[in-house]
Design an enzyme around this catalytic site. Sequence first.
Site, PDB file in Angstrom:
ATOM      1  N   LYS A  37      88.243   1.657  51.254  1.00  0.00           N
ATOM      2  CA  LYS A  37      88.972   2.897  50.993  1.00  0.00           C
ATOM      3  C   LYS A  37      88.288   3.732  49.908  1.00  0.00           C
ATOM      4  O   LYS A  37      88.924   4.260  49.010  1.00  0.00           O
ATOM      5  CB  LYS A  37      90.408   2.576  50.591  1.00  0.00           C
ATOM      6  CG  LYS A  37      91.170   1.842  51.686  1.00  0.00           C
ATOM      7  CD  LYS A  37      92.605   1.612  51.318  1.00  0.00           C
ATOM      8  CE  LYS A  37      93.367   0.821  52.340  1.00  0.00           C
ATOM      9  NZ  LYS A  37      93.220   1.186  53.705  1.00  0.00           N
ATOM     10  N   CYS A  38      86.977   3.862  50.026  1.00  0.00           N
ATOM     11  CA  CYS A  38      86.156   4.536  49.018  1.00  0.00           C
ATOM     12  C   CYS A  38      85.487   5.746  49.656  1.00  0.00           C
ATOM     13  O   CYS A  38      85.238   5.776  50.862  1.00  0.00           O
ATOM     14  CB  CYS A  38      85.097   3.539  48.521  1.00  0.00           C
ATOM     15  SG  CYS A  38      83.898   4.209  47.356  1.00  0.00           S
ATOM     16  N   GLY A  39      85.163   6.739  48.846  1.00  0.00           N
ATOM     17  CA  GLY A  39      84.425   7.889  49.342  1.00  0.00           C
ATOM     18  C   GLY A  39      83.056   7.517  49.888  1.00  0.00           C
ATOM     19  O   GLY A  39      82.471   8.264  50.672  1.00  0.00           O
ATOM     20  N   THR A  41      82.531   4.694  51.625  1.00  0.00           N
ATOM     21  CA  THR A  41      82.725   3.712  52.696  1.00  0.00           C
ATOM     22  C   THR A  41      81.896   4.046  53.930  1.00  0.00           C
ATOM     23  O   THR A  41      81.434   3.147  54.633  1.00  0.00           O
ATOM     24  CB  THR A  41      84.221   3.591  53.049  1.00  0.00           C
ATOM     25  OG1 THR A  41      84.915   3.152  51.878  1.00  0.00           O
ATOM     26  CG2 THR A  41      84.466   2.610  54.176  1.00  0.00           C
TER      27      THR A  41
END
Length: 162
Positions: A37-39, A41
Site C-alpha cells: 500500500k505504498c506509492g 508499490t
Amino acid sequence: MTGKTAYDFDFLSLKGKPLPLADFAGHPLLIVNTASKCGFTRQYKELEALWQKYRDDGLVVLGVPSNDFANQEPGGAAEIASFCETNFGVDFPLTEKVAVKGRAAHPLFQWLAREGGFLSRPRWNFYKYVIGKDGKLVDWFASTTTPGSAKVERAIEKAVRG
C-alpha cells in the site's frame, strides 16, 4: 566489513517454509523491502520484469515485505501473496513479513546497513540491494530509484557478469 555474506542469513518464505539465502549461494541477488500500500508499490512490475530478464543469468529477486513505514504492509501472508500475484504477476520469491529498520530489523538488513553505510539503511519501502555472486553488497538504491533505471541495471549486470 564483517566477513559475512548475504548467504549467511535465513528467512522464512511467505508460505512459512525455511528460506536460507545459502540456497542461492553463487547467484547474484536483488533484495528489496516491499509493501502493498505504498506509492512505490508499482515497482513490483519492474522487479518482476528484471526477474524475468535476468533469471536465466542466475539473478534471484527477493521481495521482503515489511510494515515498518506508515503501516503500508498491514496484511498477512496470504493477503500479501494474493495482492502481488493478482496485481503484478509476481513470480519471484517473497519472504515472510519482517522488520527492516531499527533494533528489531532482520539480521540481513542490519548487515546491509553495516556494509553499505549509514545512508543505505532503509528509510522507506522499496530500497534495493544488489548482491554479487560472492554474497557481498555491490550497490544499493533508495526508493526513488526505479528497478528499471539504468543505474540499477548496471549494478545487476555487474553482479551477473562478475
